[in-house]
Design an enzyme around this catalytic site. Sequence first.
Site, PDB file in Angstrom:
ATOM      1  N   HIS A   1      -2.375 -27.169  -9.841  1.00  0.00           N
ATOM      2  CA  HIS A   1      -2.663 -29.050  -9.501  1.00  0.00           C
ATOM      3  C   HIS A   1      -2.754 -29.633  -8.253  1.00  0.00           C
ATOM      4  CE1 HIS A   1      -3.442 -31.922 -12.360  1.00  0.00           C
ATOM      5  NE2 HIS A   1      -4.377 -32.656 -11.629  1.00  0.00           N
TER       6      HIS A   1
ATOM      7  N   ASP B   1     -13.907 -30.723 -16.707  1.00  0.00           N
ATOM      8  CA  ASP B   1     -12.593 -30.444 -15.839  1.00  0.00           C
ATOM      9  C   ASP B   1     -12.073 -31.227 -16.527  1.00  0.00           C
ATOM     10  OD1 ASP B   1     -12.135 -30.143 -12.493  1.00  0.00           O
ATOM     11  OD2 ASP B   1     -10.843 -31.880 -13.332  1.00  0.00           O
TER      12      ASP B   1
ATOM     13  N   LYS C   1      -6.221 -26.630 -15.423  1.00  0.00           N
ATOM     14  CA  LYS C   1      -5.308 -27.057 -14.143  1.00  0.00           C
ATOM     15  C   LYS C   1      -3.379 -26.879 -14.218  1.00  0.00           C
ATOM     16  CE  LYS C   1      -7.596 -30.066 -11.762  1.00  0.00           C
ATOM     17  NZ  LYS C   1      -8.261 -31.564 -13.199  1.00  0.00           N
TER      18      LYS C   1
ATOM     19  N   TYR D   1      -3.266 -34.160 -18.546  1.00  0.00           N
ATOM     20  CA  TYR D   1      -3.879 -34.483 -18.741  1.00  0.00           C
ATOM     21  C   TYR D   1      -3.436 -35.567 -20.556  1.00  0.00           C
ATOM     22  CZ  TYR D   1      -6.852 -34.139 -14.522  1.00  0.00           C
ATOM     23  OH  TYR D   1      -7.188 -34.069 -12.882  1.00  0.00           O
TER      24      TYR D   1
HETATM   25  P1  NAD Z   1     -14.048 -41.494 -10.508  1.00  0.00           P
HETATM   26  O1  NAD Z   1     -14.755 -41.302  -9.411  1.00  0.00           O
HETATM   27  O2  NAD Z   1     -15.376 -40.369 -11.332  1.00  0.00           O
HETATM   28  O3  NAD Z   1     -14.106 -42.770 -11.383  1.00  0.00           O
HETATM   29  C1  NAD Z   1     -14.228 -42.673 -12.720  1.00  0.00           C
HETATM   30  C2  NAD Z   1     -14.201 -44.288 -12.618  1.00  0.00           C
HETATM   31  O4  NAD Z   1     -15.492 -44.422 -12.012  1.00  0.00           O
HETATM   32  C3  NAD Z   1     -15.034 -44.596 -14.547  1.00  0.00           C
HETATM   33  O5  NAD Z   1     -13.788 -44.482 -14.501  1.00  0.00           O
HETATM   34  C4  NAD Z   1     -15.729 -45.764 -13.963  1.00  0.00           C
HETATM   35  O6  NAD Z   1     -14.990 -46.749 -13.935  1.00  0.00           O
HETATM   36  C5  NAD Z   1     -16.698 -45.923 -12.952  1.00  0.00           C
HETATM   37  N1  NAD Z   1     -18.108 -45.632 -13.143  1.00  0.00           N
HETATM   38  C6  NAD Z   1     -18.205 -44.447 -13.222  1.00  0.00           C
HETATM   39  N2  NAD Z   1     -19.674 -44.043 -13.668  1.00  0.00           N
HETATM   40  C7  NAD Z   1     -20.306 -44.723 -13.595  1.00  0.00           C
HETATM   41  C8  NAD Z   1     -21.466 -45.605 -13.350  1.00  0.00           C
HETATM   42  N3  NAD Z   1     -22.597 -44.113 -13.552  1.00  0.00           N
HETATM   43  N4  NAD Z   1     -21.526 -47.144 -12.885  1.00  0.00           N
HETATM   44  C9  NAD Z   1     -20.396 -47.432 -12.030  1.00  0.00           C
HETATM   45  N5  NAD Z   1     -18.950 -47.506 -12.830  1.00  0.00           N
HETATM   46  C10 NAD Z   1     -19.440 -46.490 -13.145  1.00  0.00           C
HETATM   47  O7  NAD Z   1     -12.611 -40.668 -10.691  1.00  0.00           O
HETATM   48  P2  NAD Z   1     -11.591 -39.824 -11.798  1.00  0.00           P
HETATM   49  O8  NAD Z   1     -11.819 -39.868 -13.025  1.00  0.00           O
HETATM   50  O9  NAD Z   1     -10.612 -40.280 -11.147  1.00  0.00           O
HETATM   51  O10 NAD Z   1     -12.014 -38.436 -11.019  1.00  0.00           O
HETATM   52  C11 NAD Z   1     -13.082 -37.454 -11.760  1.00  0.00           C
HETATM   53  C12 NAD Z   1     -12.390 -36.331 -12.277  1.00  0.00           C
HETATM   54  O11 NAD Z   1     -11.553 -35.742 -11.203  1.00  0.00           O
HETATM   55  C13 NAD Z   1     -11.384 -36.627 -12.686  1.00  0.00           C
HETATM   56  O12 NAD Z   1     -11.984 -36.740 -14.153  1.00  0.00           O
HETATM   57  C14 NAD Z   1     -10.868 -35.388 -13.008  1.00  0.00           C
HETATM   58  O13 NAD Z   1     -11.513 -34.286 -14.121  1.00  0.00           O
HETATM   59  C15 NAD Z   1     -10.884 -34.695 -11.177  1.00  0.00           C
HETATM   60  N6  NAD Z   1      -9.021 -35.538 -10.621  1.00  0.00           N
HETATM   61  C16 NAD Z   1      -8.555 -34.215 -10.367  1.00  0.00           C
HETATM   62  C17 NAD Z   1      -7.740 -34.910  -9.551  1.00  0.00           C
HETATM   63  C18 NAD Z   1      -6.740 -34.277  -8.900  1.00  0.00           C
HETATM   64  O14 NAD Z   1      -5.815 -34.314  -7.896  1.00  0.00           O
HETATM   65  N7  NAD Z   1      -6.756 -32.456  -9.152  1.00  0.00           N
HETATM   66  C19 NAD Z   1      -7.364 -35.636  -9.438  1.00  0.00           C
HETATM   67  C20 NAD Z   1      -7.739 -37.118 -10.208  1.00  0.00           C
HETATM   68  C21 NAD Z   1      -9.148 -36.658 -10.840  1.00  0.00           C
END
Ligand code: NAD
Length: 276
Positions: free
Chosen positions: A108, A45, A75, A50
């Site tokens: 998005h 994704d 997106k 990004y």
């Molecule tokens: P997330 O909730 O996946 O959090 C990521 C963070 O969690 C990492 O930086 C790390 O610090 C921690 N983490 C990950 N694995 C871990 C583990 N096993 N143990 C401990 N900590 C851990 O947040 P995200 O990246 O914002 O969301 C996931 C995906 O969703 C994004 O990468 C993106 O592709 C998508 N996204 C979309 C939007 C949107 O507006 N559509 C907004 C934000 C994110």
Amino acid sequence: MTIPNITLNDGHTIPQLGFGVFKVDPAETERIVSEALAAGYRHIDTAAVYGNEEGVGRAITASGISRDDLFVTTKLWNADQGTDSARAALATSLDKLGLDHVDLYLIHWPRPDLDRYVASWQTLEQLREEKLTRSIGVSNFHRPHLERLLAETDTVPAVNQIELHPAFAQRELRAFGEGKGIRTEAWGPLGQGKYDLFSEEPIRRAAEAHGVTPAQVVIRWHLQSGIIVFPKSSTPERIAQNIDVFGFELSAEEVAAIDGLDRGQRVGANPDTATF
Ligand code: NAD
């Protein structure tokens, strides 16, 4: 390990667990996505905003994995909403990804203040007809935004990608979308590390009971709730850990206890008022 597939309302399937690359440094994206592909992820994704679509594309090419075995989402950024601009934006994304189509193209954010999401959606419908994307969907849409698309256009979005984690479970929006055939994707599934999710009692207790990490419990909660999820990590151990979630199952009581953590706590922007 077999990742379950979910069938979308247009008949295409999506791996329920994927890998997100928000805030993955463009200079590191090829290496990190390569790690994820080697670990077994097949659903990536990304988004134009990004800035790392090129790295995603390079990792895909280097992997040698058949295109048909991969699911790639990108997106449409807010500044590109509109009829011609949306078309140009997907062309640019495909060029950066080095692909002739994506599997899923999303608006998005609705940006209701711009009032261009209906026109953008009609362009996405055409782009799907032209097979530049297999499926089309939206992100950060609230019920009134979805209702407008349903009333004014011919295609029900395949997914709505929304902020969703235990403290912000979005039950009403999920139920509304799912009632219309729109599958829910979670962003920020681990709360983006912005609150102390992993110390919450029901999550710690389940982690201890199953001999797994709190992050694995939360990912499992998403999967057992029928949500499509793609946690992000840049570290090899966590990349591997976050896909290693098919060797245990939460009980109905454990799921219910985690459900009880919902307190309407956003960690990101409100789609009704966001102006970026
Ligand atoms: P997330 O909730 O996946 O959090 C990521 C963070 O969690 C990492 O930086 C790390 O610090 C921690 N983490 C990950 N694995 C871990 C583990 N096993 N143990 C401990 N900590 C851990 O947040 P995200 O990246 O914002 O969301 C996931 C995906 O969703 C994004 O990468 C993106 O592709 C998508 N996204 C979309 C939007 C949107 O507006 N559509 C907004 C934000 C994110």
